[in-house]
Design a protein around this motif. Structure first.
Motif, short mmCIF file in Angstrom:
data_model
loop_
_atom_site.label_atom_id
_atom_site.label_comp_id
_atom_site.label_asym_id
_atom_site.label_seq_id
_atom_site.Cartn_x
_atom_site.Cartn_y
_atom_site.Cartn_z
N ALA A 164 0.83 -1.20 0.00
CA ALA A 164 0.00 0.00 0.00
C ALA A 164 0.87 1.25 0.00
N LEU A 165 1.98 1.23 0.75
CA LEU A 165 2.89 2.39 0.73
C LEU A 165 3.37 2.67 -0.69
N ALA A 166 3.69 1.62 -1.43
CA ALA A 166 4.13 1.81 -2.82
C ALA A 166 3.00 2.41 -3.66
N ALA A 167 1.78 1.93 -3.46
CA ALA A 167 0.64 2.46 -4.21
C ALA A 167 0.38 3.92 -3.87
N ARG A 184 6.93 4.62 -1.27
CA ARG A 184 8.00 3.62 -1.25
C ARG A 184 8.18 3.09 -2.66
N ARG A 185 9.43 2.93 -3.06
CA ARG A 185 9.71 2.43 -4.41
C ARG A 185 9.64 0.89 -4.40
N PRO A 186 8.71 0.31 -5.17
CA PRO A 186 8.64 -1.16 -5.20
C PRO A 186 9.79 -1.76 -5.98
N ARG A 187 10.17 -2.98 -5.63
CA ARG A 187 11.25 -3.67 -6.31
C ARG A 187 10.79 -5.06 -6.72
N ALA A 188 11.31 -5.54 -7.84
CA ALA A 188 11.00 -6.90 -8.27
C ALA A 188 11.41 -7.88 -7.19
N GLY A 189 10.57 -8.83 -6.89
CA GLY A 189 10.86 -9.82 -5.86
C GLY A 189 10.30 -9.46 -4.50
N ASP A 190 9.80 -8.22 -4.32
CA ASP A 190 9.20 -7.85 -3.04
C ASP A 190 7.97 -8.71 -2.75
N LEU A 191 7.81 -9.08 -1.51
CA LEU A 191 6.59 -9.77 -1.09
C LEU A 191 5.43 -8.80 -1.22
N LEU A 192 4.33 -9.26 -1.82
CA LEU A 192 3.13 -8.43 -1.95
C LEU A 192 2.23 -8.67 -0.74
N HIS A 193 1.59 -7.60 -0.28
CA HIS A 193 0.75 -7.68 0.92
C HIS A 193 -0.68 -7.30 0.59
N LEU A 206 -6.17 0.98 -8.07
CA LEU A 206 -5.89 -0.13 -7.17
C LEU A 206 -6.65 0.05 -5.86
N SER A 207 -7.17 -1.03 -5.33
CA SER A 207 -7.79 -1.00 -4.01
C SER A 207 -6.70 -1.08 -2.95
N VAL A 208 -6.61 -0.06 -2.10
CA VAL A 208 -5.55 -0.01 -1.09
C VAL A 208 -6.14 0.39 0.25
N THR A 209 -5.49 -0.07 1.32
CA THR A 209 -5.92 0.37 2.64
C THR A 209 -5.61 1.85 2.79
#
Length: 320
Positions: free
Chosen positions: A93-96, A100-109, A145-148
């Protein structure tokens, strides 16, 4: 790959779900595309074009197929799999929210209600939240995107980030007026067992007092509080002519403005010129500006404190 299925995948930006595909092609067509390597199943019922998977080791590939996707595609795949039963949360959600810059391989929450019927999968962590509603005010739509909500995402992400990276998203969110310290305090109140909760509570207190950068927080805690120091107004709003300015630390009685110059401003001629013009404008209304560089604040704390007290004492005498 079957031409109809290929067009469907292309229209989906390289992604298709089983439910959508089987509306136009038989089930065996989808199975054959996977068998030939044209499509790859990254989550239950979610498939992507094989060329979208990254196979170079230097790109921080995770063990799950979804971790081999560009972050933007991975997020869409997770949302397609959730199918309205969960929303991006925590670090995702922070990335959305752009914090925060997302990175390939990051765990999605994803966060979901207790009875949502989805569970964690390789590459995707599902957090169950009692009473969560996938609608405002719990969940909003941002960039499709649906985000908290932001306050919840910041609180949830706090213990997940390395200690040195925790404060920046919170400070930026407040500075960009995406939220307020008061709303964050309210969200924190609903998380009594949050790890390192006290540190976040202290940060929110400093932001509530007007600090707007790590340097200002340092100055507040280490230099400009305690015996002899006035009750500075932080981020005080001052209007001179048609211009409105915000002062880092303003001693109103003494008419002294303490400005804390960050490390990046040192040696920048353009910024120096802007500062000089601003200081001169404040002088026209009787406000003296005193600037302390990052280096002095951090390494000459006692000397900065002594100088500040001496300046305040002299100004108090002069204006008294």
């Amino acid at each position: 790959m079957n031409a109809v299925l290929r067009e469907l995948v292309e229209r989906g930006g390289g992604l298709v779900t089983r439910a959508v595909a089987e509306q136009v092609v038989p089930e065996w067509t989808l199975r054959r595309a996977c068998g030939s390597g044209d499509l790859v199943r990254v989550l239950p019922e979610v498939f992507v074009a094989a060329h979208l998977l990254r196979d170079r080791p230097e790109q921080r590939i995770g063990p799950a197929a979804i971790g081999r996707l560009d972050p933007a595609v991975g997020v869409r795949a997770a949302q397609a799999w959730a199918d309205g039963r969960g929303a991006l949360s925590h670090l995702s959600a922070l990335a959305a929210w752009g914090l925060r810059r997302p990175r390939a391989g990051d765990l999605l929450h994803l966060s979901a209600s207790a009875g949502a019927g989805i569970r964690s999968r390789p590459g995707v962590a599902v957090h169950r939240r009692q009473g969560l509603l996938l609608a405002p005010p719990h969940v909003v739509v941002r960039r499709g995107l649906s985000v908290t909500r932001l306050e919840q995402a910041l609180v949830d992400s706090w213990p997940m980030l390395p200690p040195g990276e925790r404060r920046a998203p919170v400070i930026r969110a407040v500075n960009d007026r995406l939220t307020t310290p008061e709303r964050l305090v309210e969200a924190l109140g609903a998380a009594p067992k949050l790890r390192d909760r006290a540190a976040l509570r202290t940060l929110l207190a400093r932001l509530g007092e007007g600090c707007r950068s790590p340097l200002e927080i340092w100055g507040h805690e280490q230099v400009f509080t305690g015996r002899g120091m006035p009750a500075f107004r932080r981020q005080a709003r001052v209007r001179v002519g048609r211009r409105t300015m915000y002062l880092d630390l303003f001693a109103e009685r003494e008419r002294v403005n303490i400005e804390l110059d960050g490390a990046t401003t040192h040696g920048d001629p353009r910024q120096r010129e802007i500062d000089l013009r601003r200081d001169a404008l404040l002088a026209t209304v009787g406000i003296v500006v005193v600037r302390f560089a990052h280096r002095r604040l951090v390494h000459e704390t006692d000397e900065v404190r002594r100088e500040t007290l001496a300046i305040l004492a002299r100004r108090a005498t002069a204006t008294g």
